[in-house]
Design a protein around this motif. Structure first.
Motif, PDB file in Angstrom:
ATOM      1  N   GLU A 114     -13.256   1.381   9.479  1.00  0.00           N
ATOM      2  CA  GLU A 114     -13.063   1.864   8.118  1.00  0.00           C
ATOM      3  C   GLU A 114     -11.785   1.289   7.520  1.00  0.00           C
ATOM      4  N   PHE A 115     -11.881   0.863   6.290  1.00  0.00           N
ATOM      5  CA  PHE A 115     -10.709   0.590   5.462  1.00  0.00           C
ATOM      6  C   PHE A 115     -10.677   1.715   4.442  1.00  0.00           C
ATOM      7  N   ASN A 120      -3.564   0.953  -4.630  1.00  0.00           N
ATOM      8  CA  ASN A 120      -3.319  -0.468  -4.409  1.00  0.00           C
ATOM      9  C   ASN A 120      -2.105  -0.710  -3.530  1.00  0.00           C
ATOM     10  N   LEU A 121      -1.318   0.305  -3.300  1.00  0.00           N
ATOM     11  CA  LEU A 121      -0.152   0.174  -2.436  1.00  0.00           C
ATOM     12  C   LEU A 121      -0.427   0.698  -1.028  1.00  0.00           C
ATOM     13  N   ILE A 122      -1.253   1.724  -0.908  1.00  0.00           N
ATOM     14  CA  ILE A 122      -1.461   2.409   0.370  1.00  0.00           C
ATOM     15  C   ILE A 122      -2.906   2.255   0.822  1.00  0.00           C
ATOM     16  N   LEU A 123      -3.071   1.589   1.964  1.00  0.00           N
ATOM     17  CA  LEU A 123      -4.387   1.441   2.585  1.00  0.00           C
ATOM     18  C   LEU A 123      -4.234   1.689   4.085  1.00  0.00           C
ATOM     19  N   SER A 124      -5.323   1.985   4.745  1.00  0.00           N
ATOM     20  CA  SER A 124      -5.293   2.093   6.207  1.00  0.00           C
ATOM     21  C   SER A 124      -6.570   1.475   6.759  1.00  0.00           C
ATOM     22  N   PHE A 125      -6.463   0.989   7.980  1.00  0.00           N
ATOM     23  CA  PHE A 125      -7.592   0.353   8.652  1.00  0.00           C
ATOM     24  C   PHE A 125      -7.731   0.972  10.030  1.00  0.00           C
ATOM     25  N   ASP A 144      -1.605   1.267   9.224  1.00  0.00           N
ATOM     26  CA  ASP A 144      -1.319   1.514   7.815  1.00  0.00           C
ATOM     27  C   ASP A 144      -0.946   0.187   7.176  1.00  0.00           C
ATOM     28  N   ILE A 145      -1.436  -0.027   5.990  1.00  0.00           N
ATOM     29  CA  ILE A 145      -1.229  -1.292   5.292  1.00  0.00           C
ATOM     30  C   ILE A 145      -0.550  -0.995   3.962  1.00  0.00           C
ATOM     31  N   ARG A 146       0.471  -1.739   3.674  1.00  0.00           N
ATOM     32  CA  ARG A 146       1.161  -1.612   2.389  1.00  0.00           C
ATOM     33  C   ARG A 146       0.875  -2.866   1.570  1.00  0.00           C
ATOM     34  N   GLY A 147       0.241  -2.661   0.443  1.00  0.00           N
ATOM     35  CA  GLY A 147      -0.123  -3.782  -0.416  1.00  0.00           C
ATOM     36  C   GLY A 147      -1.575  -4.151  -0.233  1.00  0.00           C
ATOM     37  N   HIS A 154      -5.436  -9.001   6.409  1.00  0.00           N
ATOM     38  CA  HIS A 154      -5.497  -9.872   7.586  1.00  0.00           C
ATOM     39  C   HIS A 154      -4.514  -9.402   8.665  1.00  0.00           C
ATOM     40  N   ARG A 155      -3.302  -9.080   8.270  1.00  0.00           N
ATOM     41  CA  ARG A 155      -2.292  -8.621   9.236  1.00  0.00           C
ATOM     42  C   ARG A 155      -2.695  -7.301   9.885  1.00  0.00           C
ATOM     43  N   GLY A 156      -3.271  -6.385   9.118  1.00  0.00           N
ATOM     44  CA  GLY A 156      -3.721  -5.108   9.675  1.00  0.00           C
ATOM     45  C   GLY A 156      -4.789  -5.293  10.737  1.00  0.00           C
ATOM     46  N   VAL A 157      -5.763  -6.148  10.442  1.00  0.00           N
ATOM     47  CA  VAL A 157      -6.827  -6.437  11.412  1.00  0.00           C
ATOM     48  C   VAL A 157      -6.242  -7.106  12.649  1.00  0.00           C
ATOM     49  N   ARG A 158      -5.392  -8.105  12.423  1.00  0.00           N
ATOM     50  CA  ARG A 158      -4.787  -8.835  13.541  1.00  0.00           C
ATOM     51  C   ARG A 158      -3.978  -7.898  14.441  1.00  0.00           C
ATOM     52  N   TYR A 159      -3.261  -6.958  13.859  1.00  0.00           N
ATOM     53  CA  TYR A 159      -2.461  -6.016  14.647  1.00  0.00           C
ATOM     54  C   TYR A 159      -3.348  -5.214  15.600  1.00  0.00           C
TER      55      TYR A 159
END
Length: 167
Positions: A114-115, A120-125, A144-147, A154-159
């Motif tokens: 889930e994303f 637009n600033l706060i997302l989570s994956f 947690d993704i910022r931006g 890409h960085r969130g998935v890679r992490y």
């Protein structure tokens, strides 16, 4: 005529073990994964954009590519259960239906994710990797993704892949 000196038996056994340890380990057979994709949960006041839909597809491709390249996973075709799976809005939260589907497909593991777009600033994956037979969680994680950019997704998935799935 003298014979060559002999090593004590314990030392010879130790040397044999050291030689075996130096050999490359046999790679385990890759585990088969039924990947049911990622659901985009939009809890923001803004509509989902075409860019976000494209990011979702890119994230799914990144997951399959990275896990396949690791040599530890192969992916099975989920088309045979697609019609039945489409009855669920979010396979990551369907009380184990993803594991049952994976087992029906003959896969070792079920994967879904889930994303969540809060703004637009706060997302989570979140990515879930479950044992197909038991439904137990065997891997995955959350970031947690910022931006809301291609790079941040890409960085969130890679992490999660690097630190929770492939570790």
């Amino acid at each position: 005529m003298t014979s060559p000196p002999t090593l004590p038996r314990a030392l010879a056994a130790l040397l044999a073990l050291l030689c075996l340890a130096a050999l490359p380990a046999r790679a385990e057979d890759p585990q088969s994964v039924a990947f049911f994709g990622i659901t985009l949960l939009n809890t923001s006041m803004e509509p989902v954009t075409e860019a976000e839909a494209a990011r979702l597809q890119a994230a799914e491709a990144q997951i399959v590519e990275t896990m396949t390249e690791s040599g530890r996973f192969t992916f099975v075709d989920t088309a045979p259960i697609a019609e039945e799976a489409d009855r669920y809005t979010n396979l990551a939260q369907c009380n184990g239906c993803d594991s049952a589907f994976a087992q029906d497909l003959g896969a070792d593991l079920a994967m879904s994710g889930e994303f969540q777009k809060t703004s637009n600033l706060i997302l989570s994956f979140t990515l879930y990797l479950r044992d197909a037979e038991t439904g137990n969680l065997v891997g995955g994680g959350s970031a947690d993704i910022r931006g809301n950019t291609d790079d941040s997704w890409h960085r969130g998935v890679r992490y999660i892949l690097r630190n929770r799935i492939l570790k």
